[in-house]
Design a protein around this motif. Sequence first.
Motif, PDB file in Angstrom:
ATOM      1  N   PHE A  65       0.504  -1.421  -0.489  1.00 28.93           N
ATOM      2  CA  PHE A  65      -0.700   0.059   0.100  1.00 28.93           C
ATOM      3  C   PHE A  65       0.304   1.519  -0.342  1.00 28.93           C
ATOM      4  O   PHE A  65       0.719   2.952  -0.504  1.00 28.93           O
ATOM      5  N   ARG A 100       3.268  -4.697   5.695  1.00 31.62           N
ATOM      6  CA  ARG A 100       2.966  -2.994   5.117  1.00 31.62           C
ATOM      7  C   ARG A 100       4.309  -2.307   6.531  1.00 31.62           C
ATOM      8  O   ARG A 100       4.250  -1.296   5.486  1.00 31.62           O
ATOM      9  N   ALA A 101       4.123  -2.214   7.087  1.00 33.02           N
ATOM     10  CA  ALA A 101       5.000  -1.435   7.997  1.00 33.02           C
ATOM     11  C   ALA A 101       6.570  -1.241   6.994  1.00 33.02           C
ATOM     12  O   ALA A 101       6.817  -0.850   7.464  1.00 33.02           O
ATOM     13  N   ARG A 116       8.455  -0.146   3.421  1.00 35.62           N
ATOM     14  CA  ARG A 116       8.650   1.308   3.625  1.00 35.62           C
ATOM     15  C   ARG A 116      10.201   1.570   3.664  1.00 35.62           C
ATOM     16  O   ARG A 116      10.805   2.680   3.570  1.00 35.62           O
TER      17      ARG A 116
END
Lengths: 355, 357
Positions: free
Chosen positions: A98, A146-147, A150
Motif C-alpha cells: 500500500f 505493510r510497515a 517502506r
Amino acid sequence: MARISLKDVKKCYGNAHVIKGVDIEVEDGEFCVFVGPSGCGKSTLLRMIAGLEDITSGQMTIGDKVVNELPPAERGVAMVFQSYAIFPHMTVRENVAFGLTIAGASKAEKDAKVAEAARILQMEHLLDRRPSQLSGGQRQRVAIGRAIVRKPQVFLFDEPLSNLDAALRMDMRMEIGKLHNQLGATMIYVTHDQVEAMTLADKIVVLKDGKVMQIGAPMELYHNPANLFVAGFLGAPSMNFIDVTVQAVNGTKALVSNAALDPVEVSAARGPFTVGEKAILGLRPQYLSVAEGAGRLHGAVALTERLGAETVVEVTLKDGKPLIAALSQDRVFPLGAAGDLDFDPATAHLFRPEV
Amino acid sequence: MASKFTVSNRTGWLMAGPAVLLIAGFVILPFFLAIGFSFTNQRLVSPNPTEFTGLANYRQLLGVTTLTLDPVRDEAGAVVMKDGEPEYPSLRSLTRNNPDRPDLAGMREWFSFSTGGDSRTYVLARDVVFMKAIVNTFIFVLVVAPVQAGLALGLALLINQRLRGINVFRAIYFMPVVVSIVVVSLLWRLIYDGQSGLLNNLLGTISFGLIPPVDWLGNPSTALGSIIAMSIWQAVGFHMVIWLSGLQTISPTLYEAAAIEGASKWQVFRYITWPGLRNTAVLILIVITMQAFGLFAQIDVMTNGGPLDSTQTIVFQAIERGYGKQDISGGSAISVILFVIVLSISLIQRWLTREKS
Ligand SMILES: Nc1ncnc2c1ncn2[C@@H]1O[C@H](COP(=O)(O)OP(=O)(O)OP(=O)(O)O)[C@@H](O)[C@H]1O
Ligand SMILES: [Mg+2]
C-alpha cells in the motif's frame, strides 16, 4: 538517524490532562517499550509520536527535526495498530504494497519489496489471500509487512499482540525481537504485558496517569525500581510489600522490623528515613527462601501452588498479612505448617510510604 | 402437529396481524389482481362482462413497427419537394382503413429518421404516448440515479466531519425529505413560474436582466429537466443519510493507517472510502432506480404529463389510464410492464455489482 526525543510533552483533551509533561529519549536503533496500566496514556503518547494526535505543549524531535507540526506521512514512521487496520478489500499483497502504491512505485519495485517483506515474515503463501481468509496472527504479520516495506526509520507498535492467544503471542514476540535485530530500526512498542516489556526492550518507560514513573533497562527496573509503583508493576508474581517501622538509621542503611519480621538492616537509598517512621519493605517472591534455621519472617502456610519447576506458597504472616514466595523447587508444604522464610537483605527494597 | 412457531407465538401473530392484513390487502392482493386484469378487458365500472383478452393489452401498449417510405415522385421520376424537403406519401393513407396493411391499422408516427438516400424510415407505435412515457421515465432514471447518488455522496463526505454545528447542516439537507413530495412540488411550481417565479427572478437579477424569463414547466424542452432538477434536490438528503451510515461503518484506524502511509485525500477516497462503501453504493443505486421509475407525484402536481407529452411517465400513464380513463386493465398492464422493467434492472445491477471472488 532516528533518535526520538520528547521534552516536557503534554496532551489535554479539553480539561482532561492525559499526558502531564513527559521527557523521553529513545536512541537510534533502540527498542523502547512503554508499559503501564490501562488508561495511563500509552496509546495517546504513541499516537502523538505518529502524528495522529497533536501535541498540546512541549517539543518532539525525530532525527534532528522538530516534528510537532509535521503530518504523519512526513515523520518517517510506520505504525502497527492493535486492531491491525489492514484494508479488508485488498489482498495481502496489495495491503503490504500500500505505501508503495501511494508513493507511485513501479510494479517491479513493489513486487521485489513485497517479496522481501513476505520472506522476512514467512508469509509468501498468503500473498494472494484476502484479510478475511487469515487468522489473527497472520493478519498481524500483514500489518507488520505493510510497515516494513517502506523501510521507515521508526516503527511504532500499539499492543500488537493483545488480540492473540498465549502461544501465538509468544511466537510473534520472538519474531518481533528478531525483526528488530534484522532491521536495526528504532522501535517503540506499547504493551501492558510486562513479559513482553521485559523480554523485548532495550529500554522500558513505565507510565502511570500520564506521567513517567521510571525509564531504564529492564534489569535495572527489575532490580532497582525507583518507586513502589514500578516495583509492584514489574515481575510476576508481583513484589510483596510489608509495612515496617524504622528502628535505626545508619548512613546508607536502615534497620527495620515489624511484628512478623525480625529486625534486619537494608539499603536506605530511597530515603530519607527517620527513626520511628513507617516504611514499606519490598521483597520479590523469587528471593524468598525457606528458612534453614530461625528465619527472618514468621507465619503459617495458607496455600501452595505447585507448578512443577516452581512452587508458589502463600504464607499468612504473624500480623495477619499475606506474603507470596516463589520457591525454585517442587516442594510440598502441609497446610497450616509453620512457614518461616528467609531472604538476603541485599535483595530487599525499602520505600517511603506513598502519600 | 402444531409447530412452536404457530402456537406459542400467538401474541406475536396478534401483534403482527394488522400489518400483515394491511400488506396483504393493499400490496399483495393488488399485485396479483393487476397481473390478472392485465390479460382482460376489465374496466373500472362497466355494464359489460369482463372478457379474457390474452396479450391484447400488451400488444396495444408495446406495438411498434418500422416503415420505410420512398418519396413521392412526379411523372419524370424526380422527387417532389415541399418546403425544401422531399415529400413522402401520407402515413394516414396506410394506417387508416387500408385493406393492404391491416397490421398498421391504428398506429401513429412516433418519430422518423432518414438513413441517407431518399427514403425515410418511420417508427410507428400503437400507443405513442406510452412510448414517450417510457422514454421520459428512462431519461429521468438515467439522469437522476447517477447525479443524485453522486451529489448525496458529496454531501455525505462534507458532513461526515467532527465539526461544531455539523448537525445543523445534516438537518438542513434532510429537511426536503421530510416534507411531502406534493407540498414540495407545489412550492417548486411557484419557483418555476414563467412570469414572476423565484428562479426567473434570481436568474434575471444575477445576469442583470440578460436571461429572459423562461416558462420552465410550460416549455417542452425544459419541463422534464426542471422536474429532474427538483426531484434530485428533494431526495438527495435521504440518500446522503444512507451514505453517511455507510461512511460510519469504515473503521477510523483505516484512515489513520492511510495517513501514516502518506495517502492524499483522493487516494484515501479511492483506496479506503470508496471500497468501504461498495455495499452502500449498491443499495443506493437500486433504491434510487426504483424510486425514479415510480415518478408520479411531481408530474401530477406540476405538469400533468404536458406540455406536448414531454413529461409523461410510466406510472403517470398507469394512473391516468386506470382511473382517468377507467381502463383498469390497461393501467394494470402498464404496472406489470413497469414491474418487469424494474425487476430486470435491479437484477442486472445486482449482477454487475456482485462481489467478485
Ligand atoms: N479523544 C479523547 N478525549 C478525551 N479523553 C481521551 C481521548 N482519548 C483518550 N482519552 C483519555 O486518555 C487517557 C489515556 O488513554 P490511552 O488510550 O492513551 O490509554 P492507554 O494507556 O493506551 O490504555 P490501554 O492500555 O487501555 O490501551 C484515558 O484516560 C482516556 O480516557
Ligand atoms: Mg491503548
